[in-house]
Design a protein around this motif. Structure first.
Motif, PDB file in Angstrom:
ATOM      1  N   ALA A   1      27.255  82.640  69.721  1.00  0.00           N
ATOM      2  CA  ALA A   1      27.499  83.288  71.004  1.00  0.00           C
ATOM      3  C   ALA A   1      28.426  82.475  71.919  1.00  0.00           C
ATOM      4  N   LEU A   2      28.997  81.371  71.404  1.00  0.00           N
ATOM      5  CA  LEU A   2      29.947  80.615  72.218  1.00  0.00           C
ATOM      6  C   LEU A   2      31.254  81.397  72.300  1.00  0.00           C
ATOM      7  N   PRO A   3      31.789  81.555  73.495  1.00  0.00           N
ATOM      8  CA  PRO A   3      33.073  82.266  73.610  1.00  0.00           C
ATOM      9  C   PRO A   3      34.193  81.461  72.960  1.00  0.00           C
ATOM     10  N   THR A   4      35.123  82.157  72.359  1.00  0.00           N
ATOM     11  CA  THR A   4      36.228  81.486  71.665  1.00  0.00           C
ATOM     12  C   THR A   4      37.588  81.819  72.253  1.00  0.00           C
ATOM     13  N   ILE A   5      37.647  82.842  73.097  1.00  0.00           N
ATOM     14  CA  ILE A   5      38.925  83.197  73.719  1.00  0.00           C
ATOM     15  C   ILE A   5      38.858  82.873  75.207  1.00  0.00           C
ATOM     16  N   PRO A   6      39.995  82.525  75.794  1.00  0.00           N
ATOM     17  CA  PRO A   6      39.995  82.184  77.220  1.00  0.00           C
ATOM     18  C   PRO A   6      39.426  83.314  78.075  1.00  0.00           C
ATOM     19  N   GLY A   7      38.742  82.908  79.123  1.00  0.00           N
ATOM     20  CA  GLY A   7      38.139  83.859  80.049  1.00  0.00           C
ATOM     21  C   GLY A   7      36.726  83.441  80.374  1.00  0.00           C
ATOM     22  N   GLU A   8      36.042  84.304  81.114  1.00  0.00           N
ATOM     23  CA  GLU A   8      34.679  84.034  81.529  1.00  0.00           C
ATOM     24  C   GLU A   8      33.713  84.998  80.854  1.00  0.00           C
ATOM     25  N   SER A   9      32.568  84.483  80.473  1.00  0.00           N
ATOM     26  CA  SER A   9      31.527  85.339  79.902  1.00  0.00           C
ATOM     27  C   SER A   9      30.174  84.888  80.435  1.00  0.00           C
ATOM     28  N   GLU A  10      29.212  85.791  80.352  1.00  0.00           N
ATOM     29  CA  GLU A  10      27.869  85.525  80.849  1.00  0.00           C
ATOM     30  C   GLU A  10      26.870  85.815  79.747  1.00  0.00           C
ATOM     31  N   LEU A  11      25.821  85.005  79.698  1.00  0.00           N
ATOM     32  CA  LEU A  11      24.791  85.137  78.683  1.00  0.00           C
ATOM     33  C   LEU A  11      23.428  85.002  79.356  1.00  0.00           C
ATOM     34  N   ASP A  12      22.492  85.885  78.991  1.00  0.00           N
ATOM     35  CA  ASP A  12      21.116  85.783  79.481  1.00  0.00           C
ATOM     36  C   ASP A  12      20.497  84.528  78.863  1.00  0.00           C
ATOM     37  N   GLY A  13      20.040  83.614  79.695  1.00  0.00           N
ATOM     38  CA  GLY A  13      19.503  82.357  79.200  1.00  0.00           C
ATOM     39  C   GLY A  13      18.072  82.385  78.718  1.00  0.00           C
ATOM     40  N   TRP A  14      17.313  83.415  79.085  1.00  0.00           N
ATOM     41  CA  TRP A  14      15.888  83.410  78.726  1.00  0.00           C
ATOM     42  C   TRP A  14      15.621  83.427  77.227  1.00  0.00           C
ATOM     43  N   PRO A  15      16.371  84.173  76.407  1.00  0.00           N
ATOM     44  CA  PRO A  15      16.140  84.065  74.962  1.00  0.00           C
ATOM     45  C   PRO A  15      16.387  82.642  74.432  1.00  0.00           C
ATOM     46  N   LEU A  16      17.341  81.927  75.023  1.00  0.00           N
ATOM     47  CA  LEU A  16      17.596  80.542  74.627  1.00  0.00           C
ATOM     48  C   LEU A  16      16.415  79.660  75.037  1.00  0.00           C
ATOM     49  N   PHE A  17      15.937  79.849  76.265  1.00  0.00           N
ATOM     50  CA  PHE A  17      14.752  79.135  76.758  1.00  0.00           C
ATOM     51  C   PHE A  17      13.586  79.354  75.803  1.00  0.00           C
ATOM     52  N   ASP A  18      13.317  80.620  75.462  1.00  0.00           N
ATOM     53  CA  ASP A  18      12.196  80.948  74.569  1.00  0.00           C
ATOM     54  C   ASP A  18      12.329  80.239  73.226  1.00  0.00           C
ATOM     55  N   ALA A  19      13.546  80.202  72.690  1.00  0.00           N
ATOM     56  CA  ALA A  19      13.765  79.546  71.396  1.00  0.00           C
ATOM     57  C   ALA A  19      13.484  78.048  71.494  1.00  0.00           C
ATOM     58  N   LEU A  20      13.956  77.412  72.548  1.00  0.00           N
ATOM     59  CA  LEU A  20      13.743  75.980  72.703  1.00  0.00           C
ATOM     60  C   LEU A  20      12.268  75.633  72.880  1.00  0.00           C
ATOM     61  N   VAL A  21      11.578  76.339  73.768  1.00  0.00           N
ATOM     62  CA  VAL A  21      10.172  75.980  74.021  1.00  0.00           C
ATOM     63  C   VAL A  21       9.259  76.412  72.870  1.00  0.00           C
ATOM     64  N   SER A  22       9.615  77.456  72.126  1.00  0.00           N
ATOM     65  CA  SER A  22       8.744  77.889  71.027  1.00  0.00           C
ATOM     66  C   SER A  22       8.702  76.870  69.899  1.00  0.00           C
ATOM     67  N   ARG A  23       9.770  76.097  69.757  1.00  0.00           N
ATOM     68  CA  ARG A  23       9.765  75.075  68.711  1.00  0.00           C
ATOM     69  C   ARG A  23       9.592  73.673  69.283  1.00  0.00           C
TER      70      ARG A  23
END
Length: 119
Positions: free
Chosen positions: A93-115
């Motif tokens: 999900a890392l952007p590869t083309i110039p510009g701005e993008s937004e990502l919901d952080g809660w799924p990332l939070f859940d992944a980190l704390v679940s493990r």
């Protein structure tokens, strides 16, 4: 920690990411902004407050996010930022083309704390 809005750097492989954390009161949220140096790429990982989703809002230290069940991450800690960046990359999900993008952080939070992936 007093780093609200201040750019810090994080080197991952051959990429340097400049990052900062901001709190926005309208639609209460914490925003982790990551800018890939020299690439024109900006990723904003956004943590919006909601049911079971809490941001500092003066209750904890600045940059804190929690699910209210004892799991808390501090977005001002470089280790947390690195783990969020790594999780984003693992999800391709890392952007590869110039510009701005937004990502919901809660799924990332859940992944980190679940493990138990904390600094």
């Amino acid at each position: 920690m007093g780093t609200n809005g201040r750019l810090r750097s994080l080197v991952v492989g051959d990429a340097t990411w400049l990052w900062s954390v901001h709190h926005k009161h309208a639609e209460c949220r914490e925003i982790l902004s990551l800018h890939r140096e020299g690439a024109g790429v900006t990723l904003r990982i956004v943590f919006r407050a909601g049911p079971g989703r809490y941001v500092a809002e003066g209750h904890w230290y600045a940059g804190s996010i929690t699910n209210g069940r004892g799991d808390l991450l501090n977005l001002h800690e470089p280790g947390v930022v690195r783990r969020l960046l790594d999780e984003t990359a693992a999800r391709d999900a890392l952007p590869t083309i110039p510009g701005e993008s937004e990502l919901d952080g809660w799924p990332l939070f859940d992944a980190l704390v679940s493990r138990g992936d904390r600094p």
